[in-house]
Design a protein around this motif. Sequence first.
Motif, mmCIF file in Angstrom:
data_model
loop_
_atom_site.group_PDB
_atom_site.id
_atom_site.type_symbol
_atom_site.label_atom_id
_atom_site.label_comp_id
_atom_site.label_asym_id
_atom_site.label_seq_id
_atom_site.Cartn_x
_atom_site.Cartn_y
_atom_site.Cartn_z
ATOM 1 N N ASN A 1 3.999 3.259 -1.707
ATOM 2 C CA ASN A 1 3.760 4.539 -1.026
ATOM 3 C C ASN A 1 2.646 5.366 -1.633
ATOM 4 O OD1 ASN A 1 5.265 4.725 1.270
ATOM 5 N ND2 ASN A 1 7.025 5.660 0.293
ATOM 6 N N ALA A 2 1.855 4.815 -2.520
ATOM 7 C CA ALA A 2 0.817 5.596 -3.189
ATOM 8 C C ALA A 2 -0.414 5.752 -2.310
ATOM 9 C CB ALA A 2 0.421 4.930 -4.496
ATOM 10 N N ASN A 3 -1.158 6.817 -2.570
ATOM 11 C CA ASN A 3 -2.428 7.030 -1.891
ATOM 12 C C ASN A 3 -3.585 6.409 -2.648
ATOM 13 O OD1 ASN A 3 -1.356 8.543 0.241
ATOM 14 N ND2 ASN A 3 -1.338 10.388 -1.010
ATOM 15 N N THR B 1 -6.408 -9.743 -5.360
ATOM 16 C CA THR B 1 -5.821 -8.631 -6.110
ATOM 17 C C THR B 1 -5.866 -7.357 -5.287
ATOM 18 O OG1 THR B 1 -6.452 -9.619 -8.209
ATOM 19 C CG2 THR B 1 -5.958 -7.263 -8.233
ATOM 20 N N ILE B 2 -6.985 -7.096 -4.640
ATOM 21 C CA ILE B 2 -7.110 -5.898 -3.806
ATOM 22 C C ILE B 2 -6.100 -5.954 -2.657
ATOM 23 C CG2 ILE B 2 -8.632 -4.708 -2.180
ATOM 24 C CD1 ILE B 2 -10.950 -5.540 -4.134
ATOM 25 N N ALA B 3 -6.001 -7.102 -1.993
ATOM 26 C CA ALA B 3 -5.036 -7.242 -0.891
ATOM 27 C C ALA B 3 -3.607 -7.072 -1.389
ATOM 28 C CB ALA B 3 -5.213 -8.600 -0.219
ATOM 29 N N GLY C 1 0.801 -0.414 -1.610
ATOM 30 C CA GLY C 1 0.563 0.980 -1.238
ATOM 31 C C GLY C 1 0.683 1.258 0.245
ATOM 32 N N ILE C 2 0.019 0.477 1.066
ATOM 33 C CA ILE C 2 -0.015 0.756 2.502
ATOM 34 C C ILE C 2 1.230 0.252 3.213
ATOM 35 C CG2 ILE C 2 -1.231 0.279 4.654
ATOM 36 C CD1 ILE C 2 -3.813 0.136 3.022
ATOM 37 N N PHE C 3 1.617 -0.977 2.894
ATOM 38 C CA PHE C 3 2.699 -1.611 3.635
ATOM 39 C C PHE C 3 4.044 -1.579 2.919
ATOM 40 C CE2 PHE C 3 -1.290 -3.673 4.955
ATOM 41 C CZ PHE C 3 -1.293 -3.257 6.267
#
Length: 70
Positions: free
Chosen positions: A10-12, A33-35, A41-43
């Motif tokens: 849930n982080a921005n 790593t980015i994915a 965070g997003i999902f």
Amino acid sequence: MNASGYMPLNANYGFIFVGGDYSTIHDEIYQNTIAHELGHGIFKLYHPYDVYNTPERQTNNLMDYQMGAT
């Protein structure tokens, strides 16, 4: 080569640590790593071993620790 990152659920904002070698930022390790961190965070995705009690680094799931993702 190793990539690591941090992004709470849930982080921005999240962080990817590239070790000062920015020429490798397009390597598959960093892309995964980015994915992986965006998955947190997003999902709001968890690591499979947290949910299904599977061994770490034993699946091909993007959310499992693999290729340096954390």
